[in-house]
Design an enzyme around this catalytic site. Structure first.
Site, PDB file in Angstrom:
ATOM      1  N   ASP A  96       0.847  -1.196   0.000  1.00 44.82           N
ATOM      2  CA  ASP A  96       0.000   0.000   0.000  1.00 44.82           C
ATOM      3  C   ASP A  96       0.883   1.247   0.000  1.00 44.82           C
ATOM      4  O   ASP A  96       1.117   1.842   1.046  1.00 44.82           O
ATOM      5  CB  ASP A  96      -0.905  -0.043   1.236  1.00 44.82           C
ATOM      6  CG  ASP A  96      -1.809   1.172   1.331  1.00 44.82           C
ATOM      7  OD1 ASP A  96      -1.860   1.944   0.360  1.00 44.82           O
ATOM      8  OD2 ASP A  96      -2.451   1.339   2.386  1.00 44.82           O
TER       9      ASP A  96
ATOM     10  N   ASP B 298       2.034   9.527  -8.877  1.00 40.38           N
ATOM     11  CA  ASP B 298       3.070  10.318  -9.537  1.00 40.38           C
ATOM     12  C   ASP B 298       2.888  10.296 -11.056  1.00 40.38           C
ATOM     13  O   ASP B 298       1.895   9.755 -11.570  1.00 40.38           O
ATOM     14  CB  ASP B 298       4.452   9.764  -9.125  1.00 40.38           C
ATOM     15  CG  ASP B 298       5.460  10.892  -8.911  1.00 40.38           C
ATOM     16  OD1 ASP B 298       5.589  11.735  -9.837  1.00 40.38           O
ATOM     17  OD2 ASP B 298       6.113  10.928  -7.856  1.00 40.38           O
TER      18      ASP B 298
ATOM     19  N   LYS C  16       0.066   3.718  -2.150  1.00 39.84           N
ATOM     20  CA  LYS C  16      -0.809   4.752  -2.717  1.00 39.84           C
ATOM     21  C   LYS C  16      -0.012   5.625  -3.680  1.00 39.84           C
ATOM     22  O   LYS C  16       0.063   6.861  -3.565  1.00 39.84           O
ATOM     23  CB  LYS C  16      -1.467   5.593  -1.627  1.00 39.84           C
ATOM     24  CG  LYS C  16      -2.408   4.771  -0.740  1.00 39.84           C
ATOM     25  CD  LYS C  16      -3.234   5.615   0.190  1.00 39.84           C
ATOM     26  CE  LYS C  16      -4.136   4.774   1.069  1.00 39.84           C
ATOM     27  NZ  LYS C  16      -3.414   3.980   2.091  1.00 39.84           N
TER      28      LYS C  16
HETATM   29  O1  O7E Z   1      -8.465   1.468  10.448  1.00 40.06           O
HETATM   30  P1  O7E Z   1      -7.674   0.229  10.428  1.00 40.06           P
HETATM   31  O2  O7E Z   1      -6.689   0.118  11.545  1.00 40.06           O
HETATM   32  O3  O7E Z   1      -8.527  -1.013  10.284  1.00 40.06           O
HETATM   33  O4  O7E Z   1      -6.725   0.267   9.133  1.00 40.06           O
HETATM   34  C1  O7E Z   1      -7.221   0.499   7.861  1.00 40.06           C
HETATM   35  C2  O7E Z   1      -6.108   0.390   6.868  1.00 40.06           C
HETATM   36  O5  O7E Z   1      -6.624   0.672   5.583  1.00 40.06           O
HETATM   37  C3  O7E Z   1      -4.945   1.352   7.094  1.00 40.06           C
HETATM   38  O6  O7E Z   1      -3.766   0.713   6.634  1.00 40.06           O
HETATM   39  C4  O7E Z   1      -5.284   2.521   6.197  1.00 40.06           C
HETATM   40  O7  O7E Z   1      -4.115   3.190   5.748  1.00 40.06           O
HETATM   41  C5  O7E Z   1      -5.971   1.818   5.034  1.00 40.06           C
HETATM   42  N1  O7E Z   1      -6.966   2.608   4.294  1.00 40.06           N
HETATM   43  C6  O7E Z   1      -8.013   3.210   4.937  1.00 40.06           C
HETATM   44  O8  O7E Z   1      -8.185   3.080   6.144  1.00 40.06           O
HETATM   45  N2  O7E Z   1      -8.886   3.953   4.201  1.00 40.06           N
HETATM   46  C7  O7E Z   1      -8.803   4.111   2.872  1.00 40.06           C
HETATM   47  O9  O7E Z   1      -9.637   4.750   2.285  1.00 40.06           O
HETATM   48  C8  O7E Z   1      -7.767   3.462   2.193  1.00 40.06           C
HETATM   49  C9  O7E Z   1      -6.902   2.668   2.908  1.00 40.06           C
HETATM   50  C10 O7E Z   1      -6.031   1.831   2.182  1.00 40.06           C
HETATM   51  O10 O7E Z   1      -5.515   0.841   2.627  1.00 40.06           O
HETATM   52  O11 O7E Z   1      -5.878   2.088   0.899  1.00 40.06           O
HETATM   53  C11 O7E Z   1      -5.379   1.112   0.135  1.00 40.06           C
HETATM   54  C12 O7E Z   1      -6.126  -0.202   0.261  1.00 40.06           C
END
Ligand code: O7E
EC number: 4.1.1.23
Length: 217
Positions: free
Chosen positions: A60, A65, A62
């Site tokens: 992850d 770029d 994200k």
């Molecule tokens: O809230 P938690 O602890 O259950 O963690 C959620 C995880 O998902 C954390 O790593 C956070 O960075 C990620 N996340 C979100 O919470 N919301 C989003 O909109 C997107 C992500 C994410 O992982 O994006 C890529 C999948």
């Protein structure tokens, strides 16, 4: 990534021994482990290789770029052993297309963030979420990321992408979303972090989430 338990662990811990311990105990309950900046900055990219013995790894980063930089990043992450990379969609079609090309040539996956799960996503991202989802489908990404905190948005995004792309959905537990609601709305997998890795019994929490998911599929 095999669709079995439909649960993805978000492993945002900062210590490699802890990361390995948690991965080992939850391995049978998750289809993949998502690692990102917190763990990788704390321990190094090699943690991807170490964790990949327990489950497929979603990196992850994200990535957001220009196409050439996206390409360079994705190449390094796949080389480290990741099975999928998460990229932002707001950078547009050319950045995404390049990322998908790199993934395809490595037989790996790209997931595209549409609208995020936190309240601030309503400030700017929500307005672009549906167009990003359509672009992800047009560019034949493997799937998209959509918010379990807003199951109605998971449903909207599913309607846009159809059945060819998958949805992975974070925001369950600590952020207030429900695994069952997200799956019912059209998510293929839910992503859960703190509720599992901060628990005294991560395997039991993961098992409970899996049975909650199984009840609605
Ligand atoms: O809230 P938690 O602890 O259950 O963690 C959620 C995880 O998902 C954390 O790593 C956070 O960075 C990620 N996340 C979100 O919470 N919301 C989003 O909109 C997107 C992500 C994410 O992982 O994006 C890529 C999948």
């Amino acid at each position: 990534m095999e669709k079995d338990t439909r649960l993805i662990l978000a492993l945002d811990v900062l210590d490699s021994a802890e990361a390995l311990r948690i991965s080992q105990v939850v391995a049978g309950h998750v289809d993949a482990i998502k690692v990102g900046y917190p763990l990788i900055l704390a321990t190094g990219l090699g943690i991807i290789t170490e964790l990949s013995r327990y489950a497929p790894i979603i990196a992850d980063f994200k990535v957001a770029d220009i196409p050439n930089t996206n390409r360079l990043i994705c190449e390094q992450v796949f080389k480290a052993g990741a099975d999928a990379v998460i990229v932002q969609g707001f950078t547009g079609h050319d950045s995404l297309r390049t990322s998908v090309e790199v993934a395809r040539s490595n037989n790996k996956d790209i997931f595209v963030v549409t609208e995020m799960s936190h309240p601030g996503a309503l400030d700017f991202m929500q307005a672009a979420g549906e167009a990003i989802a359509k672009m992800a489908a047009d560019e034949q990404a493997s799937g998209v990321v959509a918010p379990a905190t807003r199951p109605e948005r998971v449903r909207d995004i599913r309607n846009i992408i159809g059945s060819d792309l998958t949805i992975i959905s974070p925001g369950v537990g600590t952020q207030g979303g429900s695994a069952a609601d997200a799956i019912r709305a059209g998510a293929d997998w839910v992503i859960v972090g703190r509720s599992i890795y901060q628990s005294d019994d991560p395997a039991a929490v993961a098992a409970k989430l899996v049975s909650e998911i199984k009840e609605v599929i």
